[in-house]
Design an enzyme around this catalytic site. Sequence first.
Site, PDB file in Angstrom:
ATOM      1  N   HIS A 129       0.886  -1.170   0.000  1.00 31.00           N
ATOM      2  CA  HIS A 129       0.000   0.000   0.000  1.00 31.00           C
ATOM      3  C   HIS A 129       0.918   1.213   0.000  1.00 31.00           C
ATOM      4  CE1 HIS A 129      -3.715   2.224   1.681  1.00 31.00           C
ATOM      5  NE2 HIS A 129      -2.774   3.133   1.494  1.00 31.00           N
ATOM      6  N   ASP A 150     -10.232  -4.543  -3.395  1.00 30.44           N
ATOM      7  CA  ASP A 150      -9.981  -3.827  -2.131  1.00 30.44           C
ATOM      8  C   ASP A 150     -11.274  -3.744  -1.321  1.00 30.44           C
ATOM      9  OD1 ASP A 150      -8.587  -2.589  -0.131  1.00 30.44           O
ATOM     10  OD2 ASP A 150      -8.533  -0.624  -1.081  1.00 30.44           O
TER      11      ASP A 150
END
Length: 444
Positions: free
Chosen positions: A181, A306
Site C-alpha cells: 500500500h 480492495d
Amino acid sequence: MADRYDLLLRGGTVATPAGLASIDIGVRDGRIAALGDLSRAEAAETQDCTGLHVLPGVIDSQVHFREPGGEHKEDLETGTAGAAAGGVTAIFEMPNTSPLTTSAEALQDKLDRAAGRAWVDHAFFVGGTAANAHRLAELERLPGSAGVKIFMGSSTGDLLSEDDGTIARVMANGVRRVSVHAEDEMRLRERKTMVESGAPARMHPEWRDVETAVRATKRILSLSAAARRRVHVLHVTTGEEMTILAGHKDLATVEATPQHLTFAGPDCYDRLGSRAQMNPPIRDAAQRDTLWRAIASGVVDVLGSDHAPHTLEEKAKPYPESPSGMTGVQTLVPVMLDHVAAGRLTLERLVDLTSAGPARIFGIAGKGRIVVGYDADFTIVDLKARRTITDSWIRSRSAWTPYDGVEVTGWPIATIVRGMAVMREDELLEGPRGAPVRFQECLP
C-alpha cells in the site's frame, strides 16, 4: 463405452488460453479432465451453458474480511459468500485484522476460522513489520500464506511500516513478491491539518494527494531495486505513478480497482459522501482516464476489489472521523463486465486481469486458466443480462454497496469452485466448501 465425468459444462463459449472457443468441459475429481466435443460423454451432473461465457475462476487478490476483530461489519463466512455470489472463486485476505496477521499462529487461526465456513478458496497475507521481519522468509512459505503485505501509509488498523529502514528489513527477508500500500505517511501527517478540524468528504483526495502516492511509489521502487525483491503495488490511482511503474516492470507489478476505474471526484463525493471514501482516494476524471490508458497499454497486471467494509453507522460519522473503505468483492465481476459491454476493455483482457494475471503474479498453483489438469474453477457469465445492483443483493454483513441503483450489462450466472457449484442464479448452494490456495513457491 462413453467417458464419464463428475460435471459437464456444455454449449458455452469458453475463454481458453488460445482464445474464445465453443467447446465442452469435463470435470473429474475437482480438476479439468477434458476440453472439446464431449457430446457422447456422460456425467453425474450436466450444466447447459448455451448463450453463456465460461471464464476461468475470478481471483480477487485484495480483500479485507475483518475477522478476527471486526466481525460486526464482516467475517470470513459473509465475505466469501459475497465473493461466491459475485462470481469470484478465490480470494486473498489482508492482514490488518485484530490481532494483526503477523505470526504463524495468527495465520493458522485464520485458516482454522475459514475451514468449513469459507464459500470460496482462500489465502491470507502476512503483515510485514520491524518486529517480525527476521521471520518473514519462514512465514511467507507457510501453507495458506499469500505472501507479505506492507502498509507504507496509515489506513484501517495498526499495521504500518512507514520508514525506509523498516521496509528494507522486511524486503531483505524472503523471496516472494511483496504487496504494498503505497502512500507516504510523512506527507499524510504534514497535510492532515487540512481536514482534521472537519471538512467535506470531497477533501479526501486533497489531503491524500497525488504527490502522497507518487512519493511512496518512488520509494518502494528504490527499496525494491536495492533488495532485488519484486513488489506488487496495490490500488494505483494516478497517471504519474503509472508512468513511473511502466519504466520498472522488471521490479513491479500493478493493481487497479474497479472503483477507481468507475467513479470520479468530486461528483462521487457529492453523491455518496463518505461512502466514496477509501485509501488511496478516488480522484478526478482525468486521473481515471489515465488508469484506463494503463489498462490498454498493459501496465496494469491485475484487478483487485480492495473490499473493505464498514457499517453505514461508521461511514456516517463526520469526515475525517468516517473510516475509509467500501464493499467490492461481490460487484467486481458485474461492474467490470459492464465496462466490457461499454467497449472499454475486451473480455479476454478482463480474463487476464482477474484470472491469469493474479495466478502469474503470485505463482498460484493450478488456477487462472481453463486447461486440462487445472482446478475446475469457473465464473459463468451472461454478457447480455441487464441487472441493477442493489444494497439488498449484497451479502456482506455491512449490507451496502456504492453501486446501489446502478444498472449494468453483464452478470455472473454461476460460480464453480474445484468442480462444485457454489452459486447459480444468485442463489448460494449446499454450503461453504472453500479450501486454501496452493502456491508454486511453497509446494513441497
